[in-house]
Design an enzyme around this catalytic site. Structure first.
Site, PDB file in Angstrom:
ATOM      1  N   HIS A 155       0.553  -0.867   0.317  1.00 14.68           N
ATOM      2  CA  HIS A 155      -0.186  -0.554  -0.219  1.00 14.68           C
ATOM      3  C   HIS A 155       0.968   1.479  -0.096  1.00 14.68           C
ATOM      4  O   HIS A 155       0.636   2.481   0.489  1.00 14.68           O
ATOM      5  CB  HIS A 155      -0.926   0.405   1.067  1.00 14.68           C
ATOM      6  CG  HIS A 155      -1.601  -1.668   1.267  1.00 14.68           C
ATOM      7  ND1 HIS A 155      -2.910  -1.278   0.776  1.00 14.68           N
ATOM      8  CD2 HIS A 155      -1.095  -2.078   2.255  1.00 14.68           C
ATOM      9  CE1 HIS A 155      -3.423  -2.899   1.199  1.00 14.68           C
ATOM     10  NE2 HIS A 155      -2.605  -3.695   2.067  1.00 14.68           N
ATOM     11  N   SER A 276      13.748  21.617 -15.948  1.00 11.28           N
ATOM     12  CA  SER A 276      12.556  22.618 -15.868  1.00 11.28           C
ATOM     13  C   SER A 276      13.509  23.641 -16.592  1.00 11.28           C
ATOM     14  O   SER A 276      14.319  24.494 -16.576  1.00 11.28           O
ATOM     15  CB  SER A 276      12.276  22.606 -14.973  1.00 11.28           C
ATOM     16  OG  SER A 276      10.993  23.798 -14.853  1.00 11.28           O
ATOM     17  N   LYS A 282      15.209  22.012 -10.666  1.00 11.71           N
ATOM     18  CA  LYS A 282      15.011  20.897 -10.876  1.00 11.71           C
ATOM     19  C   LYS A 282      15.416  19.542 -12.017  1.00 11.71           C
ATOM     20  O   LYS A 282      16.080  20.025 -13.260  1.00 11.71           O
ATOM     21  CB  LYS A 282      13.245  20.979 -11.987  1.00 11.71           C
ATOM     22  CG  LYS A 282      11.954  21.521 -11.019  1.00 11.71           C
ATOM     23  CD  LYS A 282      11.504  21.315 -10.637  1.00 11.71           C
ATOM     24  CE  LYS A 282      10.754  20.145 -10.766  1.00 11.71           C
ATOM     25  NZ  LYS A 282       9.835  20.724 -11.378  1.00 11.71           N
ATOM     26  N   GLU A 289       9.037   8.682 -16.757  1.00 14.75           N
ATOM     27  CA  GLU A 289       7.711   9.151 -17.253  1.00 14.75           C
ATOM     28  C   GLU A 289       7.209   8.921 -18.095  1.00 14.75           C
ATOM     29  O   GLU A 289       5.719   8.549 -18.233  1.00 14.75           O
ATOM     30  CB  GLU A 289       7.539  10.337 -16.916  1.00 14.75           C
ATOM     31  CG  GLU A 289       7.478  11.001 -15.060  1.00 14.75           C
ATOM     32  CD  GLU A 289       7.546  12.612 -15.088  1.00 14.75           C
ATOM     33  OE1 GLU A 289       7.333  12.906 -15.612  1.00 14.75           O
ATOM     34  OE2 GLU A 289       8.078  13.095 -13.430  1.00 14.75           O
TER      35      GLU A 289
END
Ligand code: ARG
Length: 458
Positions: A155, A276, A282, A289
């Site tokens: 979980h 970024s 970043k 992704e």
């Protein structure tokens, strides 16, 4: 430019030609189309349907077409309907009448079924190599991280401690099954449709066993209608590819989580992350992704093909032409994702101290504390409840279980002795788990041996 102009009195409408044509994507099949034609011509000659001179001319012509496509001097142009028409028309241009005999006893229906099978067979080998490379990377990480402790989650909550070696071992197993699935598909699909004709075989005395053998098949398909209209192996392949993507996507998701500021379990290599345009600090896991994102595209291909096939009466229907773009795209996507994920994984750094530190927090040793009581004769349910209330005490005091004083332990159960600290240490928690498949050092050493042997012989 057409193979079928005879019964028509008008030119095809240009939009119809564009809509109907498949050359923009089935051009990928030129090697297989030529290989299949060479086998067909060889068989035609063996059966005395064409002469030896004609066969030699056909093979020479086809070989020169292949070479010219490969060296760039022959362009696969879009005015042809498909790759089959392109190759055949050029053959006739190059060798004349002998070229017109190549299509004897054959239809584009069995031809395309054959080309696609040949293509998929080659692609399965390439996919298999890429998965194996990926497994080698997993194995390398596993070998050196048998004592790198980290939290195991259920979980997404800390559950019980494991090791990085054990965690990567789970992926090793998944990809092992992926390879087995591909091998299974390759075995089942390996029957040649060549000689099925349009749908009902042919009156020529073709030797289908022979052409199947020439092309490395286990034999011919046994029903000509099925031969031209079977796309099961593509459904199976797309399903196997979807499963590979599901595995890569789960790994990507973990990499994204582990790479977050909150976790910091890993650091992606600069060459495998992106920045970024506005936030200078970043360092984003875009590759992971994208792999996760592209999974949807491969699932889409599977559903798309299943839907295309579901209403088709026997035998060939043009709907089936839709199998190609999505299959090619799915294969290329999976190949790209496998290669990139492999490089991303092998170049990233594991912050072992952070992982281990995280494994000492979150009461990850609570099950082991309960097991300690069980070993001293307390029934498991009672032990569970005792440790539950100790966890509550620890939460109030903001300390882990191993920082709780012996008085506190004894206050709730006199069974606790000084050896509780040893029993719930991270090393004990992991290394006492030595059943087959568990993360303990001994168990993992056995698995590593098995994996080593697997990689040598597969
Ligand atoms: N381009 C077709 C396909 O991909 C080839 C077979 C065409 N056969 C036909 N009878 N039109 O399925």
């Amino acid at each position: 430019m057409k193979l079928w102009g005879g019964r028509f009195t008008k030119e095809t409408n240009q939009l119809v030609h564009n809509f109907n044509a498949s050359i923009s994507f089935d051009r990928k099949l030129f090697r297989q189309d030529i290989e299949g034609s060479i086998a067909h011509a060889t068989m035609l000659e063996k059966q005395r349907i064409i002469s030896k001179e004609e066969k030699d001319l056909i093979i020479k012509g086809l070989t020169s077409i292949k070479e010219d496509i490969l060296n760039g001097s022959l362009e696969i142009s879009h005015e042809y309907e498909d790759i089959h028409s392109f190759v055949e028309s050029h053959l006739i241009k190059r060798i004349g009448d002998a070229g017109k005999k190549l299509h004897t006893g054959r239809s584009r229906n069995d031809q395309v079924a054959l080309d696609m099978k040949l293509y998929i067979r080659d692609e399965i080998s390439e996919l298999d190599d890429l998965i194996k490379d990926f497994m080698l990377t997993c194995h390398k990480i596993m070998k050196v991280n048998i004592q790198t402790y980290m939290p195991g989650f259920t979980h997404l909550q800390k559950a019980q401690p494991v090791t990085l070696s054990h965690h990567m071992g789970a992926y090793f197993e998944m990809f092992k099954r992926d390879r087995e699935r591909l091998a299974d598909i390759k075995k089942r699909m390996n029957k040649s449709p060549l000689g099925s004709g349009a749908l009902a075989g042919t009156t020529y005395p073709l030797d289908r066993e022979y052409s199947a053998h020439l092309l490395g098949f286990d034999g011919p398909t046994l029903n000509s209608m099925d031969g031209v209209s079977d796309r099961d192996y593509l459904v199976e392949l797309l399903s196997a590819l979807s499963t590979i993507m599901m595995h890569l996507s789960r790994l990507s998701e973990e990499i994204i989580i582990w790479n977050s500021n909150e976790y910091r379990f890993i650091e992606l290599d600069d060459s495998y992350s992106t920045g970024s345009s506005i936030m200078p600090q970043k360092k984003n896991p875009d590759i992971a992704e994208l792999v996760r994102g592209k999974t949807g595209r491969v699932y889409g291909a599977l559903i798309s093909l299943l839907t295309t096939m579901k209403g088709l009466p026997l035998a060939y229907n043009k709907d089936m032409q839709e199998d190609k773009e999505l299959t090619f795209d799915a294969i290329d996507t999976v190949k790209g994702c496998l290669a990139l994920s492999n490089n991303m994984l092998s170049s990233m750094k594991f912050n072992k101290e952070v992982m281990e530190d995280s494994a000492t927090k979150g009461f990850i040793n609570a099950t082991d504390a309960a097991d300690y009581l069980v070993n001293k004769g307390v029934p498991f349910r009672d032990a569970h409840s005792i440790i539950g209330s100790l966890v509550l005490t620890c939460i109030e005091k903001n300390i882990p279980l191993d920082k709780l004083s012996l008085e506190n332990y004894k206050a709730i159960s006199p069974v606790f002795e000084d050896d509780i600290y040893e029993a719930i240490s991270l090393t004990t928690c992991v290394n006492k788990r030595n059943t087959i498949g568990a993360p303990g050092k001994e168990a993992m050493e056995k698995i590593l041996e098995l994996n080593e042997a697997y990689l040598k012989s597969n």
